[in-house]
Design a protein around this motif. Structure first.
Motif, PDB file in Angstrom:
ATOM      1  N   ALA A 185     -29.043   7.536  47.262  1.00 38.00           N
ATOM      2  CA  ALA A 185     -29.737   8.730  46.766  1.00 38.00           C
ATOM      3  C   ALA A 185     -28.839   9.518  45.826  1.00 38.00           C
ATOM      4  N   PRO A 186     -29.432  10.336  44.956  1.00 39.29           N
ATOM      5  CA  PRO A 186     -28.593  11.279  44.202  1.00 39.29           C
ATOM      6  C   PRO A 186     -27.836  12.160  45.195  1.00 39.29           C
ATOM      7  N   GLY A 187     -26.660  12.630  44.797  1.00 40.42           N
ATOM      8  CA  GLY A 187     -25.895  13.491  45.686  1.00 40.42           C
ATOM      9  C   GLY A 187     -26.717  14.675  46.155  1.00 40.42           C
ATOM     10  N   LEU A 188     -26.734  14.917  47.448  1.00 36.43           N
ATOM     11  CA  LEU A 188     -27.530  16.000  48.007  1.00 36.43           C
ATOM     12  C   LEU A 188     -26.992  17.363  47.563  1.00 36.43           C
ATOM     13  N   PHE A 226     -23.343  16.185  51.241  1.00 35.70           N
ATOM     14  CA  PHE A 226     -23.609  17.044  50.089  1.00 35.70           C
ATOM     15  C   PHE A 226     -22.516  16.918  49.034  1.00 35.70           C
ATOM     16  N   THR A 227     -22.956  16.704  47.805  1.00 40.52           N
ATOM     17  CA  THR A 227     -22.027  16.605  46.682  1.00 40.52           C
ATOM     18  C   THR A 227     -21.981  17.893  45.872  1.00 40.52           C
ATOM     19  N   SER A 228     -22.964  18.767  46.083  1.00 40.44           N
ATOM     20  CA  SER A 228     -23.014  20.051  45.367  1.00 40.44           C
ATOM     21  C   SER A 228     -23.523  21.133  46.306  1.00 40.44           C
ATOM     22  N   LEU A 281     -29.611  22.956  37.426  1.00 41.15           N
ATOM     23  CA  LEU A 281     -28.330  22.285  37.626  1.00 41.15           C
ATOM     24  C   LEU A 281     -28.376  20.884  37.023  1.00 41.15           C
ATOM     25  N   ASP A 282     -27.284  20.463  36.425  1.00 40.28           N
ATOM     26  CA  ASP A 282     -27.233  19.118  35.846  1.00 40.28           C
ATOM     27  C   ASP A 282     -26.836  18.113  36.930  1.00 40.28           C
ATOM     28  N   ARG A 283     -27.583  18.119  38.009  1.00 40.80           N
ATOM     29  CA  ARG A 283     -27.333  17.254  39.164  1.00 40.80           C
ATOM     30  C   ARG A 283     -28.684  16.798  39.703  1.00 40.80           C
ATOM     31  N   GLY A 284     -28.652  16.058  40.817  1.00 38.09           N
ATOM     32  CA  GLY A 284     -29.888  15.676  41.490  1.00 38.09           C
ATOM     33  C   GLY A 284     -30.618  14.502  40.897  1.00 38.09           C
ATOM     34  N   THR A 285     -29.931  13.663  40.118  1.00 31.66           N
ATOM     35  CA  THR A 285     -30.544  12.503  39.493  1.00 31.66           C
ATOM     36  C   THR A 285     -29.564  11.347  39.418  1.00 31.66           C
ATOM     37  N   LEU A 286     -30.107  10.138  39.407  1.00 34.12           N
ATOM     38  CA  LEU A 286     -29.296   8.933  39.188  1.00 34.12           C
ATOM     39  C   LEU A 286     -29.577   8.336  37.818  1.00 34.12           C
ATOM     40  N   GLY A 287     -30.086   9.145  36.914  1.00 34.03           N
ATOM     41  CA  GLY A 287     -30.358   8.667  35.568  1.00 34.03           C
ATOM     42  C   GLY A 287     -29.088   8.330  34.811  1.00 34.03           C
ATOM     43  N   VAL A 288     -29.204   7.426  33.869  1.00 25.68           N
ATOM     44  CA  VAL A 288     -28.063   7.023  33.041  1.00 25.68           C
ATOM     45  C   VAL A 288     -27.505   8.244  32.314  1.00 25.68           C
ATOM     46  N   GLY A 289     -26.195   8.419  32.383  1.00 26.78           N
ATOM     47  CA  GLY A 289     -25.537   9.546  31.754  1.00 26.78           C
ATOM     48  C   GLY A 289     -25.293  10.713  32.694  1.00 26.78           C
ATOM     49  N   ALA A 290     -25.894  10.678  33.887  1.00 33.83           N
ATOM     50  CA  ALA A 290     -25.688  11.749  34.861  1.00 33.83           C
ATOM     51  C   ALA A 290     -24.344  11.557  35.557  1.00 33.83           C
ATOM     52  N   GLN A 291     -23.825  12.650  36.121  1.00 34.63           N
ATOM     53  CA  GLN A 291     -22.589  12.537  36.893  1.00 34.63           C
ATOM     54  C   GLN A 291     -22.823  11.623  38.084  1.00 34.63           C
ATOM     55  N   THR A 316     -26.355  17.624  70.157  1.00 36.85           N
ATOM     56  CA  THR A 316     -27.741  17.324  69.790  1.00 36.85           C
ATOM     57  C   THR A 316     -27.859  15.905  69.238  1.00 36.85           C
ATOM     58  N   GLU A 317     -28.858  15.182  69.701  1.00 40.32           N
ATOM     59  CA  GLU A 317     -29.140  13.828  69.205  1.00 40.32           C
ATOM     60  C   GLU A 317     -30.069  13.913  68.000  1.00 40.32           C
ATOM     61  N   MET A 318     -29.760  13.142  66.977  1.00 38.79           N
ATOM     62  CA  MET A 318     -30.564  13.134  65.758  1.00 38.79           C
ATOM     63  C   MET A 318     -30.736  11.706  65.255  1.00 38.79           C
ATOM     64  N   LYS A 319     -31.729  11.511  64.392  1.00 44.46           N
ATOM     65  CA  LYS A 319     -31.970  10.199  63.786  1.00 44.46           C
ATOM     66  C   LYS A 319     -32.013  10.357  62.276  1.00 44.46           C
ATOM     67  N   GLY A 320     -31.093   9.654  61.613  1.00 43.67           N
ATOM     68  CA  GLY A 320     -30.961   9.750  60.163  1.00 43.67           C
ATOM     69  C   GLY A 320     -29.701  10.513  59.808  1.00 43.67           C
ATOM     70  N   ARG A 321     -28.860   9.909  58.968  1.00 43.90           N
ATOM     71  CA  ARG A 321     -27.590  10.569  58.642  1.00 43.90           C
ATOM     72  C   ARG A 321     -27.032  10.058  57.318  1.00 43.90           C
ATOM     73  N   ALA A 322     -26.403  10.959  56.584  1.00 45.95           N
ATOM     74  CA  ALA A 322     -25.605  10.542  55.425  1.00 45.95           C
ATOM     75  C   ALA A 322     -24.342   9.869  55.951  1.00 45.95           C
ATOM     76  N   VAL A 323     -23.999   8.718  55.391  1.00 50.11           N
ATOM     77  CA  VAL A 323     -22.848   7.964  55.897  1.00 50.11           C
ATOM     78  C   VAL A 323     -21.727   7.831  54.878  1.00 50.11           C
ATOM     79  N   GLN A 324     -21.991   8.190  53.625  1.00 52.75           N
ATOM     80  CA  GLN A 324     -20.939   8.149  52.602  1.00 52.75           C
ATOM     81  C   GLN A 324     -21.302   9.118  51.482  1.00 52.75           C
ATOM     82  N   THR A 325     -20.300   9.880  51.048  1.00 48.72           N
ATOM     83  CA  THR A 325     -20.504  10.886  50.010  1.00 48.72           C
ATOM     84  C   THR A 325     -19.593  10.576  48.833  1.00 48.72           C
ATOM     85  N   ILE A 326     -20.191  10.435  47.653  1.00 44.64           N
ATOM     86  CA  ILE A 326     -19.465  10.029  46.449  1.00 44.64           C
ATOM     87  C   ILE A 326     -19.643  11.105  45.384  1.00 44.64           C
ATOM     88  N   VAL A 327     -18.543  11.633  44.885  1.00 43.41           N
ATOM     89  CA  VAL A 327     -18.571  12.660  43.842  1.00 43.41           C
ATOM     90  C   VAL A 327     -17.873  12.117  42.600  1.00 43.41           C
TER      91      VAL A 327
END
Length: 425
Positions: A53-56, A86-88, A365-375, A406-417
């Motif tokens: 996903a795009p950085g949260l 979260f990246t931003s 914000l210039d974030r929230g996308t995986l388009g070519v040219g995005a950070q 607390t038990e939860m289902k679903g998690r971010a497992v790697q964050t890349i900036v």
């Protein structure tokens, strides 16, 4: 040049309407087209079974610096953000001194540049000292790099002052973020006004204390034809007001924090101050209305209101304890667990949209996308991972959370900036 290839994952990029299994390439911190010439990457990540996903983005956090670094710093807060996927993040201005001038905002940005592992965006105050009386110098703060204005933690009570703030914000292309609280109605309330406040003998915080300011903001957004964003919505009545206004084309929006759909006011019967927040926990009726608002698009931003406090500050009588809890590490898991897996109100693609393209669009914000040219900001998500939150493992300086264990289902497992991993499970 350094290149990163992420393969075998399911790319979900709401900004570009993309949901497919494909490779993602990042070169020197920027997303590029998939090479067709047999180029080999310097680093590869196998994302099998994971969503790419795009950085949260979290548009509502408190990192307490300057002035309250015993609670949190920009460095430790950013590490907590990374641990939540979260990246931003967007920092609120209720620091000490308040971020109501270019000098303080520049100080925060300079500190972030040297100590943060994620992207830090700053807001400026609506009024000087967050006092609600005199407008802050927007032109200078825009020059220092703010992305919005807010008196979060406080609410401008003078409607004329708020009108002028919205008019000036429009001139600078800024969104006004508002903490909706009418002081005359809320008074010294410490929890939701209702059955449990009566049982416990605690001052109540009525829903109308939020709703009347939400209505004020709707009227001003309509009058000024300029966007106002209502922060941390807790009342079902507020959802109805926003829904009706948006249907008329009013530029009003709202956000939701996980505690307002995960917990109810009956938790305060333990007098545990980790359940004390502003606005307060409300009832199942409010929760159902808020979830309905998320499902139908009335509320299209999710955030944490990450509000760290030192242990000794919270370990006092409930009416003396400060409002607020930690949130960055648990918010995605809670929303995933409740909205996607249990209530099935939205799907995972929609959840990602509420954390990426929606907040990016709101604040330009210039974030929230995986388009070519995005950070190259990327969050890898395991949508079915079952896990338990342990507050003692948090990089935050504080421990004020009601979600320990607390038990939860679903998690971010790697964050890349910018193409570099800043946290992984």
């Amino acid at each position: 040049m350094s290149t990163l290839r992420i393969f075998n994952g399911r790319i979900i990029d709401p900004a570009n309407g993309r949901d497919e299994k494909a490779d993602l390439w990042i070169r020197d911190g920027v997303i590029i087209e998939t090479p067709v010439d047999g180029t080999k990457a310097d680093e590869e990540i196998d994302a099998k079974g994971r969503i790419v996903a795009p950085g949260l983005i979290d548009i509502h956090v408190h990192f307490r610096e300057p002035g309250q670094s015993h609670k949190e710093t920009i460095g430790t807060g950013s590490q907590a953000a990374a641990a939540g996927g979260f990246t931003s993040v967007v920092c609120m201005p209720n620091t000490s001194p308040a971020a109501d001038n270019a000098g303080t905002i520049t100080l925060i940005r300079e500190k972030a540049a040297t100590s943060s592992v994620v992207n830090i965006f700053t807001t400026g105050a609506i009024t000087k000292g967050l006092a609600g009386q005199e407008l802050a110098p927007y032109n200078a703060m825009v020059g220092a790099g703010i992305v919005a204005i807010t008196d979060d933690g406080h609410c401008v009570q003078n409607h004329e002052v708020m009108r002028r703030a919205v008019e000036y914000a429009r001139m600078f292309g800024l969104v006004v973020l508002d903490h909706c609280q009418d002081y005359s109605l809320v008074g010294g309330g410490v929890m939701n006004e209702g059955e449990w406040s009566l049982r416990l003998g605690l001052p109540g915080w009525p829903r109308i204390g939020e709703e009347i300011i939400v209505m004020r903001n709707i009227l001003l957004a309509d009058l000024c034809d300029s966007p106002i964003h209502c922060q941390h919505i807790s009342s079902g009545g507020s959802v109805r007001l926003i829904r009706e206004a948006r249907a008329r084309g009013v530029k009003i929006s709202g956000e939701v924090c996980p505690h307002h759909i995960a917990l109810t006011d009956d938790h305060l019967q333990t007098f545990d101050s980790n359940y004390k927040m502003n606005p307060p926990l409300r009832t199942e009726r409010d929760i159902e209305a808020i979830i309905g608002g998320i499902a139908d698009g009335t509320l299209d931003i999710l955030c944490s209101d990450h509000a760290p406090h030192a242990k000794y500050e919270k370990e006092v009588e409930l009416d003396q304890a400060p409002f607020g809890i930690l949130g960055l590490e648990t918010e995605f898991g809670l929303f995933s667990d409740i909205l996607v897996h249990k209530k099935k109100a939205i799907d995972m693609a929609r959840l990602i949209e509420l954390y990426t393209s929606k907040p990016a669009k709101l604040l330009s914000l210039d974030r929230g996308t995986l388009g070519v040219g995005a950070q190259g900001d990327v969050t890898l998500i395991d949508p079915d991972l079952e896990w338990v939150y342990d507050k003692e493992l948090s990089p935050s300086l504080s421990r004020n959370t009601p979600f320990h264990g607390t038990e939860m289902k679903g998690r971010a497992v790697q964050t890349i900036v910018a193409g570099k991993t800043v946290w992984s499970l």
